[in-house]
Design a protein around this motif. Structure first.
Motif, PDB file in Angstrom:
ATOM      1  N   MET A   1       0.716  -2.840   3.097  1.00  0.00           N
ATOM      2  CA  MET A   1       0.941  -1.565   3.743  1.00  0.00           C
ATOM      3  C   MET A   1       2.422  -1.394   4.075  1.00  0.00           C
ATOM      4  SD  MET A   1      -2.003  -0.290   3.493  1.00  0.00           S
ATOM      5  CE  MET A   1      -1.703   1.248   4.248  1.00  0.00           C
ATOM      6  N   ALA A   2       3.096  -2.481   4.416  1.00  0.00           N
ATOM      7  CA  ALA A   2       4.511  -2.388   4.758  1.00  0.00           C
ATOM      8  C   ALA A   2       5.333  -1.912   3.565  1.00  0.00           C
ATOM      9  CB  ALA A   2       5.027  -3.732   5.263  1.00  0.00           C
ATOM     10  N   LEU A   4       4.272   0.074   1.155  1.00  0.00           N
ATOM     11  CA  LEU A   4       3.999   1.505   1.012  1.00  0.00           C
ATOM     12  C   LEU A   4       4.741   2.307   2.075  1.00  0.00           C
ATOM     13  CD1 LEU A   4       0.184   1.523   0.172  1.00  0.00           C
ATOM     14  CD2 LEU A   4       2.124   1.665  -1.402  1.00  0.00           C
ATOM     15  N   ARG A   5       4.798   1.791   3.292  1.00  0.00           N
ATOM     16  CA  ARG A   5       5.548   2.487   4.354  1.00  0.00           C
ATOM     17  C   ARG A   5       7.033   2.553   4.033  1.00  0.00           C
ATOM     18  NH1 ARG A   5       1.792  -0.262   7.644  1.00  0.00           N
ATOM     19  NH2 ARG A   5       3.275  -1.927   8.066  1.00  0.00           N
ATOM     20  N   ALA A   6       7.593   1.486   3.474  1.00  0.00           N
ATOM     21  CA  ALA A   6       9.011   1.477   3.103  1.00  0.00           C
ATOM     22  C   ALA A   6       9.288   2.498   2.002  1.00  0.00           C
ATOM     23  CB  ALA A   6       9.437   0.079   2.659  1.00  0.00           C
ATOM     24  N   ALA A   8       7.488   5.222   1.456  1.00  0.00           N
ATOM     25  CA  ALA A   8       7.328   6.532   2.095  1.00  0.00           C
ATOM     26  C   ALA A   8       8.558   6.913   2.906  1.00  0.00           C
ATOM     27  CB  ALA A   8       6.089   6.532   2.988  1.00  0.00           C
ATOM     28  N   ALA A   9       9.234   5.945   3.486  1.00  0.00           N
ATOM     29  CA  ALA A   9      10.423   6.200   4.301  1.00  0.00           C
ATOM     30  C   ALA A   9      11.680   6.380   3.459  1.00  0.00           C
ATOM     31  CB  ALA A   9      10.621   5.053   5.292  1.00  0.00           C
ATOM     32  N   LEU A  57       5.727   7.273  -3.642  1.00  0.00           N
ATOM     33  CA  LEU A  57       4.286   7.077  -3.546  1.00  0.00           C
ATOM     34  C   LEU A  57       3.580   8.056  -4.473  1.00  0.00           C
ATOM     35  CD1 LEU A  57       3.704   6.764   0.301  1.00  0.00           C
ATOM     36  CD2 LEU A  57       3.814   4.927  -1.380  1.00  0.00           C
ATOM     37  N   ARG A  62      -0.219   7.765  -0.960  1.00  0.00           N
ATOM     38  CA  ARG A  62      -0.221   8.584   0.259  1.00  0.00           C
ATOM     39  C   ARG A  62      -1.590   8.539   0.935  1.00  0.00           C
ATOM     40  NH1 ARG A  62       3.033  11.501  -3.165  1.00  0.00           N
ATOM     41  NH2 ARG A  62       1.336  12.833  -3.889  1.00  0.00           N
ATOM     42  N   LEU A  65      -2.045   5.214   2.808  1.00  0.00           N
ATOM     43  CA  LEU A  65      -1.327   5.217   4.073  1.00  0.00           C
ATOM     44  C   LEU A  65      -2.026   6.086   5.105  1.00  0.00           C
ATOM     45  CD1 LEU A  65       2.484   5.321   3.328  1.00  0.00           C
ATOM     46  CD2 LEU A  65       1.176   3.505   4.385  1.00  0.00           C
ATOM     47  N   ARG A  68      -5.139   4.259   6.438  1.00  0.00           N
ATOM     48  CA  ARG A  68      -4.744   3.134   7.295  1.00  0.00           C
ATOM     49  C   ARG A  68      -4.204   3.610   8.622  1.00  0.00           C
ATOM     50  NH1 ARG A  68      -5.919  -1.989   8.426  1.00  0.00           N
ATOM     51  NH2 ARG A  68      -4.100  -3.073   9.147  1.00  0.00           N
ATOM     52  N   THR A  69      -3.479   4.738   8.630  1.00  0.00           N
ATOM     53  CA  THR A  69      -2.918   5.293   9.861  1.00  0.00           C
ATOM     54  C   THR A  69      -4.007   5.784  10.794  1.00  0.00           C
ATOM     55  OG1 THR A  69      -0.943   5.925   8.662  1.00  0.00           O
ATOM     56  CG2 THR A  69      -1.286   6.990  10.772  1.00  0.00           C
TER      57      THR A  69
END
Length: 71
Positions: A1-2, A4-6, A8-9, A57, A62, A65, A68-69
């Motif tokens: 997940m980290a 994917l978050r990176a 996305a950011a 992504l 998406r 994420l 998971r959020t």
């Protein structure tokens, strides 16, 4: 997940090879096996053709994420 978050950011780039390497903040990701699996499973992709380009992504990334959020 980290990872994917990176992505996305906007902190990630990818190589354009058949086994795309992922770089976060300009440094090679320490778990390239997972990066390859995420790319081959369709969660992330290079934003355009090229040697080392921004990663993005996919719809599936998406959605992963978002699930998971919420959970």
């Amino acid at each position: 997940m980290a990872m994917l978050r990176a992505v996305a950011a906007g902190r990630a780039t990818m190589s354009g090879s058949c086994e795309p390497d992922l770089f976060i903040d300009g440094v090679a990701c320490c778990d390239q096996v997972t990066a390859h699996m995420l790319a081959h499973a369709g969660y992330l992709r290079p934003s355009c053709p090229g040697d080392r380009v921004p990663a993005e992504l996919t719809e599936a990334g998406r959605a992963a994420l978002a699930v998971r959020t919420v959970a």
